[in-house]
Write a protein that holds these residues in place. Structure first.
Motif, PDB file in Angstrom:
ATOM      1  N   THR A 206      27.576  43.423  28.664  1.00  0.00           N
ATOM      2  CA  THR A 206      27.429  41.976  28.859  1.00  0.00           C
ATOM      3  C   THR A 206      28.585  41.418  29.667  1.00  0.00           C
ATOM      4  O   THR A 206      28.395  40.588  30.568  1.00  0.00           O
ATOM      5  N   ASP A 207      29.805  41.861  29.361  1.00  0.00           N
ATOM      6  CA  ASP A 207      30.980  41.407  30.115  1.00  0.00           C
ATOM      7  C   ASP A 207      30.862  41.786  31.580  1.00  0.00           C
ATOM      8  O   ASP A 207      31.142  40.967  32.473  1.00  0.00           O
ATOM      9  N   LEU A 208      30.455  43.020  31.829  1.00  0.00           N
ATOM     10  CA  LEU A 208      30.288  43.468  33.215  1.00  0.00           C
ATOM     11  C   LEU A 208      29.218  42.647  33.919  1.00  0.00           C
ATOM     12  O   LEU A 208      29.386  42.247  35.074  1.00  0.00           O
ATOM     13  N   GLY A 209      28.121  42.354  33.218  1.00  0.00           N
ATOM     14  CA  GLY A 209      27.069  41.531  33.799  1.00  0.00           C
ATOM     15  C   GLY A 209      27.568  40.145  34.149  1.00  0.00           C
ATOM     16  O   GLY A 209      27.223  39.596  35.200  1.00  0.00           O
ATOM     17  N   ASP A 210      28.390  39.564  33.277  1.00  0.00           N
ATOM     18  CA  ASP A 210      28.969  38.240  33.561  1.00  0.00           C
ATOM     19  C   ASP A 210      29.816  38.285  34.831  1.00  0.00           C
ATOM     20  O   ASP A 210      29.783  37.352  35.650  1.00  0.00           O
ATOM     21  N   VAL A 232      39.164  44.301  40.767  1.00  0.00           N
ATOM     22  CA  VAL A 232      38.662  42.927  40.854  1.00  0.00           C
ATOM     23  C   VAL A 232      38.199  42.436  39.484  1.00  0.00           C
ATOM     24  O   VAL A 232      38.266  41.235  39.193  1.00  0.00           O
ATOM     25  N   PHE A 233      37.742  43.345  38.630  1.00  0.00           N
ATOM     26  CA  PHE A 233      37.387  42.952  37.265  1.00  0.00           C
ATOM     27  C   PHE A 233      38.624  42.495  36.516  1.00  0.00           C
ATOM     28  O   PHE A 233      38.594  41.482  35.801  1.00  0.00           O
ATOM     29  N   ALA A 234      39.747  43.209  36.669  1.00  0.00           N
ATOM     30  CA  ALA A 234      41.004  42.822  36.021  1.00  0.00           C
ATOM     31  C   ALA A 234      41.476  41.456  36.521  1.00  0.00           C
ATOM     32  O   ALA A 234      41.954  40.621  35.728  1.00  0.00           O
ATOM     33  N   THR A 235      41.335  41.211  37.820  1.00  0.00           N
ATOM     34  CA  THR A 235      41.718  39.904  38.374  1.00  0.00           C
ATOM     35  C   THR A 235      40.857  38.797  37.798  1.00  0.00           C
ATOM     36  O   THR A 235      41.356  37.713  37.451  1.00  0.00           O
ATOM     37  N   TRP A 236      39.556  39.055  37.693  1.00  0.00           N
ATOM     38  CA  TRP A 236      38.628  38.075  37.110  1.00  0.00           C
ATOM     39  C   TRP A 236      39.017  37.756  35.668  1.00  0.00           C
ATOM     40  O   TRP A 236      39.040  36.583  35.270  1.00  0.00           O
ATOM     41  N   SER A 238      42.017  38.086  34.340  1.00  0.00           N
ATOM     42  CA  SER A 238      43.312  37.404  34.359  1.00  0.00           C
ATOM     43  C   SER A 238      43.171  35.921  34.706  1.00  0.00           C
ATOM     44  O   SER A 238      43.977  35.098  34.283  1.00  0.00           O
ATOM     45  N   GLU A 239      42.124  35.601  35.475  1.00  0.00           N
ATOM     46  CA  GLU A 239      41.887  34.217  35.874  1.00  0.00           C
ATOM     47  C   GLU A 239      40.979  33.471  34.899  1.00  0.00           C
ATOM     48  O   GLU A 239      40.471  32.391  35.204  1.00  0.00           O
ATOM     49  N   GLY A 240      40.775  34.053  33.716  1.00  0.00           N
ATOM     50  CA  GLY A 240      40.018  33.370  32.687  1.00  0.00           C
ATOM     51  C   GLY A 240      38.571  33.781  32.580  1.00  0.00           C
ATOM     52  O   GLY A 240      37.805  33.160  31.839  1.00  0.00           O
ATOM     53  N   ALA A 241      38.154  34.805  33.330  1.00  0.00           N
ATOM     54  CA  ALA A 241      36.776  35.303  33.295  1.00  0.00           C
ATOM     55  C   ALA A 241      35.754  34.166  33.426  1.00  0.00           C
ATOM     56  O   ALA A 241      34.898  33.972  32.569  1.00  0.00           O
ATOM     57  N   PRO A 242      35.833  33.397  34.517  1.00  0.00           N
ATOM     58  CA  PRO A 242      34.853  32.308  34.699  1.00  0.00           C
ATOM     59  C   PRO A 242      33.441  32.849  34.756  1.00  0.00           C
ATOM     60  O   PRO A 242      33.181  33.881  35.378  1.00  0.00           O
ATOM     61  N   LYS A 243      32.528  32.163  34.081  1.00  0.00           N
ATOM     62  CA  LYS A 243      31.147  32.623  33.981  1.00  0.00           C
ATOM     63  C   LYS A 243      30.194  31.645  34.648  1.00  0.00           C
ATOM     64  O   LYS A 243      30.467  30.460  34.786  1.00  0.00           O
ATOM     65  N   VAL A 244      29.058  32.167  35.046  1.00  0.00           N
ATOM     66  CA  VAL A 244      28.006  31.353  35.643  1.00  0.00           C
ATOM     67  C   VAL A 244      27.217  30.691  34.529  1.00  0.00           C
ATOM     68  O   VAL A 244      26.786  31.354  33.580  1.00  0.00           O
TER      69      VAL A 244
END
Length: 246
Positions: A206-210, A232-236, A238-244
């Motif tokens: 689910t996290d990967l899908g997000d 790029v997943f680690a950067t995402w 680190s930036e708060g994992a913004p979701k759609v």
């Protein structure tokens, strides 16, 4: 075509593609070559070289975007125009209306409408449509940005997502053991206060899908480039994992 109608047209196409609507065309980006000719002070002729089996059409509309090289500010629209000449597998587009203030460069992406193919139009083809190639920790590609539109199924998609997830777990575990200084705190989002590698090693499907949905919704930071998925997943994260928001 007036600029406002052009932008509305492409915005609608992107929305429909992301929603997997039943249209006969998909919007896809292709990198331009280093061949460029100034037609006048405001219009430049650029070149696409298409692989076997792919064809653009004479007078077809295209819109050009810069890619992220050193800054997000580079990943902006650089104009639009039509196909003026076809010579074998080379296609020449006249691009004008560049309001960005940035020069057109080799590798910039020209987006055009392409015929739909009978493949599973999952997350990976949508990402490949922006000419994004995701790599594992050994710099091996998870998919081919062209062939994914010729042969892709739900099984292909699941196998690829499983491989990406395993790569994220492996990379995080390696750095926890060998480079613990890289295990920095996440400063915002649902995982605020946790450490990025600790979260990565427990990443779910689910996290990967997000994350992949975020790339699809915000492709400009990634389009036209190759990226290690773990980085790029680690950067995402680190930036708060913004979701759609769906």
């Amino acid at each position: 075509m007036p600029r406002i109608l052009l932008l509305c047209f492409f915005s609608a196409v992107v929305s429909f593609a992301n929603a997997q609507s039943d249209t006969s065309k998909w919007l896809r980006g292709f990198p331009i070559t280093d061949y460029m000719v100034d037609l006048n002070d405001s219009t430049k002729l650029v070149q696409l070289q298409m692989p076997d089996g792919l064809r653009a059409e004479d007078k077809q509309l295209g819109i050009l975007y810069g890619i992220y090289r050193t800054s997000r500010d580079q990943a902006v629209e650089k104009g639009y125009g039509r196909c003026q000449l076809i010579k074998g597998d080379y296609y020449y587009f006249s691009i004008g209306h560049n309001k960005s203030g940035l020069p057109i460069e080799s590798g910039d992406l020209l987006y055009i409408m392409m015929n739909k193919t009978p493949v599973y139009y999952g997350r990976i083809p949508k990402i490949a449509g922006h000419f994004i190639r995701l790599l594992n920790v050994y710099d091996e590609a998870f998919y081919d940005r062209y062939n994914v539109f010729n042969d892709w199924s739900t099984a292909s998609e699941q196998k690829t997502l499983d491989s990406m997830l395993a790569d994220i777990h492996f990379t995080a575990d390696y750095f926890i053991k060998n480079e613990p200084a890289m295990n920095t705190p996440i400063k915002s989002g649902d995982d605020k206060g946790k450490k990025v590698l600790d979260v990565m090693v427990k990443t779910t499907t689910t996290d990967l899908g997000d994350f992949l949905d975020y790339i699809i919704a915000r492709p400009r930071n990634y389009a036209g480039r190759e990226w290690k998925v773990s980085e790029v997943f680690a950067t995402w994260l680190s930036e708060g994992a913004p979701k759609v928001i769906k």
